[in-house]
Design an enzyme around this catalytic site. Sequence first.
Site, PDB file in Angstrom:
ATOM      1  N   GLU A 293      49.989  -7.752 -10.794  1.00  0.00           N
ATOM      2  CA  GLU A 293      48.816  -7.960  -9.935  1.00  0.00           C
ATOM      3  C   GLU A 293      49.007  -7.328  -8.557  1.00  0.00           C
ATOM      4  O   GLU A 293      48.766  -7.940  -7.525  1.00  0.00           O
ATOM      5  CB  GLU A 293      48.516  -9.456  -9.816  1.00  0.00           C
ATOM      6  CG  GLU A 293      48.212 -10.096 -11.166  1.00  0.00           C
ATOM      7  CD  GLU A 293      47.818 -11.571 -11.077  1.00  0.00           C
ATOM      8  OE1 GLU A 293      48.310 -12.259 -10.188  1.00  0.00           O
ATOM      9  OE2 GLU A 293      47.013 -11.996 -11.931  1.00  0.00           O
ATOM     10  N   ASP A 367      47.390 -17.253 -19.142  1.00  0.00           N
ATOM     11  CA  ASP A 367      47.476 -17.755 -17.769  1.00  0.00           C
ATOM     12  C   ASP A 367      47.024 -19.203 -17.621  1.00  0.00           C
ATOM     13  O   ASP A 367      45.896 -19.445 -17.191  1.00  0.00           O
ATOM     14  CB  ASP A 367      46.619 -16.851 -16.853  1.00  0.00           C
ATOM     15  CG  ASP A 367      46.953 -17.056 -15.387  1.00  0.00           C
ATOM     16  OD1 ASP A 367      47.937 -17.753 -15.105  1.00  0.00           O
ATOM     17  OD2 ASP A 367      46.232 -16.514 -14.532  1.00  0.00           O
ATOM     18  N   GLU A 395      44.567 -25.033 -11.560  1.00  0.00           N
ATOM     19  CA  GLU A 395      43.721 -23.859 -11.330  1.00  0.00           C
ATOM     20  C   GLU A 395      42.600 -23.723 -12.367  1.00  0.00           C
ATOM     21  O   GLU A 395      41.451 -23.456 -12.017  1.00  0.00           O
ATOM     22  CB  GLU A 395      44.599 -22.601 -11.342  1.00  0.00           C
ATOM     23  CG  GLU A 395      43.826 -21.314 -11.191  1.00  0.00           C
ATOM     24  CD  GLU A 395      44.733 -20.083 -11.178  1.00  0.00           C
ATOM     25  OE1 GLU A 395      45.971 -20.233 -11.174  1.00  0.00           O
ATOM     26  OE2 GLU A 395      44.184 -18.964 -11.158  1.00  0.00           O
TER      27      GLU A 395
END
Length: 704
Positions: A293, A367, A395
């Site tokens: 990323e 993820d 998240e």
Amino acid sequence: MKAIILILLLAATATASVKAEDGYRLWLRYDPLPQTSALLSSRQQITTFFIQGQSPTLAVLSRELSTGLSGLLNKEITITPAAATADIVISKSNNERLGTEGFSIITSTTGRRQIRISANTDVGLLYGAFHFLRLLQTGHPTSNLNITSKPGIRHRILNHWDNLDRYVERGYAGISIFNWHTLPGYIDKRYIDYARANASVGINGTVLTNVNANAYILTPDYLLKVKALADAFRPYGLKVYLTARFSAPMEMGGLKTADPLDADVKAWWNNKAKEIYQLIPDFGGFLVKANSEGQPGPQDYQRTHADGANMLADAVAPYNGIIMWRAFVYSHETPEDRFKQAYNEFKPLDGQFRKNVMVQVKNGPIDFQPREPFSPLFGAMPQTPVLMEFQLTQEYLGQGTHLAYEAPLFKEVLDADTYAKGKGSTVAKVINGSLYDHPLTGIAGVANIGNDINWCSHPFAQANWYALGRLAWNTALSSETIAEEWIKQTWSNNSKVVAVCKQMMLDSRETLVNYMTPLGLHHIMGNGHHYGPLPWGKSLPRADWNPVYYHRADKAGIGFNRTATGSNALAQYTPEAALLWRDSTTCDEKFLLWFHHISWQRPMHSGRSLWEELCYKYNEGVRGVKTMQQQWSSLQQYIDTERFSQVQQLLTIQYNDAVWWRDACLSYFSDISGLAIPAGYERPAQTLDHYKSLQFPYAPGNGK
Ligand code: BDP
């Protein structure tokens, strides 16, 4: 009239007897125990304790025991200088079986009745004392204890994704507890309570900084701040670690390269390590996110992850430091299924890492989704210690507002069988080192902690921090046992509270999966912030950041074909493990759309078609939240008003969100499939366009 006043007064006193709480004390509340017989006997028997020796850790232990015992037993507790006359004796042993952190707690009845807590080290004694307090707080009789316990995993670590300006990436509980501006001069009481809480569940390491790292933490001034935290945490057995920005030699050292094979780069890191260890002799080491990323890394210089990790490993090796090198890598330049990319990059590097490197792998291949199959890297790197990374901060699980107890998620992964060395080669055995005989072992949890008064925002989110510690100590503990322990310490020992909260917690994750991503759907959350549904999302420049990449719904069906006729990600598992998922007719339906593109009309085990099953599951999710609301309401009289109302309000948000998830997803999938939501189910209150129009520019945790 008098009678009415009296009743009102009595009612007022009954409510007032449940004391106001703000959640700050976590599970270390130490309020007086109810006077049940088993506990009454502890109360009568414990008045004094004795601690052999002196050290900062023993001083901490002594304080904790005084506070804990006097609170729980509601009487004065004194330290006595004579072991013979003490009710609790804390002393060193020389017992190989206990290792460096284990302890034993024995009720001895020979001679004077005593509770003896022993360990080979001070920190072992501290863990023993915390365990003893846990036994008391959870109403365990102490008259006949015979316990030995030691951690199954060596490095039990929190990963804070905290920036130096106190912004917490994916943080939903306020700003960072680490106030870099006032360090090193000011030691906030929070640091101490944070260390206590960690020690109480056996967490022995903390990475203070975000994986998206800032090299500034490595400057001399900031290292002094790190040292201040390390000094504060040391008595609690809590080591500090930092994230290393791979390009630091350029950004901080003025070098022209960060190439891991360059002599100047090596020298820079060697000197940096030396500087750190001079300040913090027990510094744990570095956690690194590289070439992921947009983060810099060895591949910028055509070197491998192993080259990068080994260079840092050599720098910290003289001081017994370790490197935790993350395998969370994927690239949109590769057309390959994102699921497969970490394995493709790391598996060939097995055997190339130094002895003090662990490869840190997220629990699933994508993820931190509400449900993922275990990452195929577990079991696939026999020569490399692999460290598990779970995410406590929710998240993708409703963030700070949804009640989602994660122990069942952790256990599902830990108990999964990789078949790497035949049946019974569970993920737990990979990470506790027993499968491939690795002494270096670890579990990490991405922290859900911030400066909110109750640390984790949702009162029930504290349970995920607690569960991480307890499972890292003993992966065999059940979700149920952990929930029960936590509830008794956090809410009440009352049997109704325990039963109801436990049911709520144990069902919560499946409920969330149902209203967000049933049947193996994944990554269909809002762009960037990941809050709320966005199954129609396809606007981002990278294919694998878009929900449509993951669900692949079309007129014919839905799901990602990862079998041999598709991306063949299944081939990354052992054939036996893949068997669970390979055939779409026998595939565990919880994972179906992870691995198969299925026709909307396909009959499911329930007899419903896939489309009907999807509708059923989304509605089940909403129903599950309604049930949680009712369960919670039934506890009103047992819970302090503050926390009761807090959870009640959050459950209302969660209910509305569950309805939103259901209605947005079913509207969209109905539009794609051309199938109507079957009769009997509630209709979406809004049009699909309405759901598509919702924007959340200031959702928390995602950039500033
Ligand atoms: C993703 C998060 C991102 C993290 C990344 C990571 O969205 O903020 O930086 O993981 O783990 O889940 O590195």
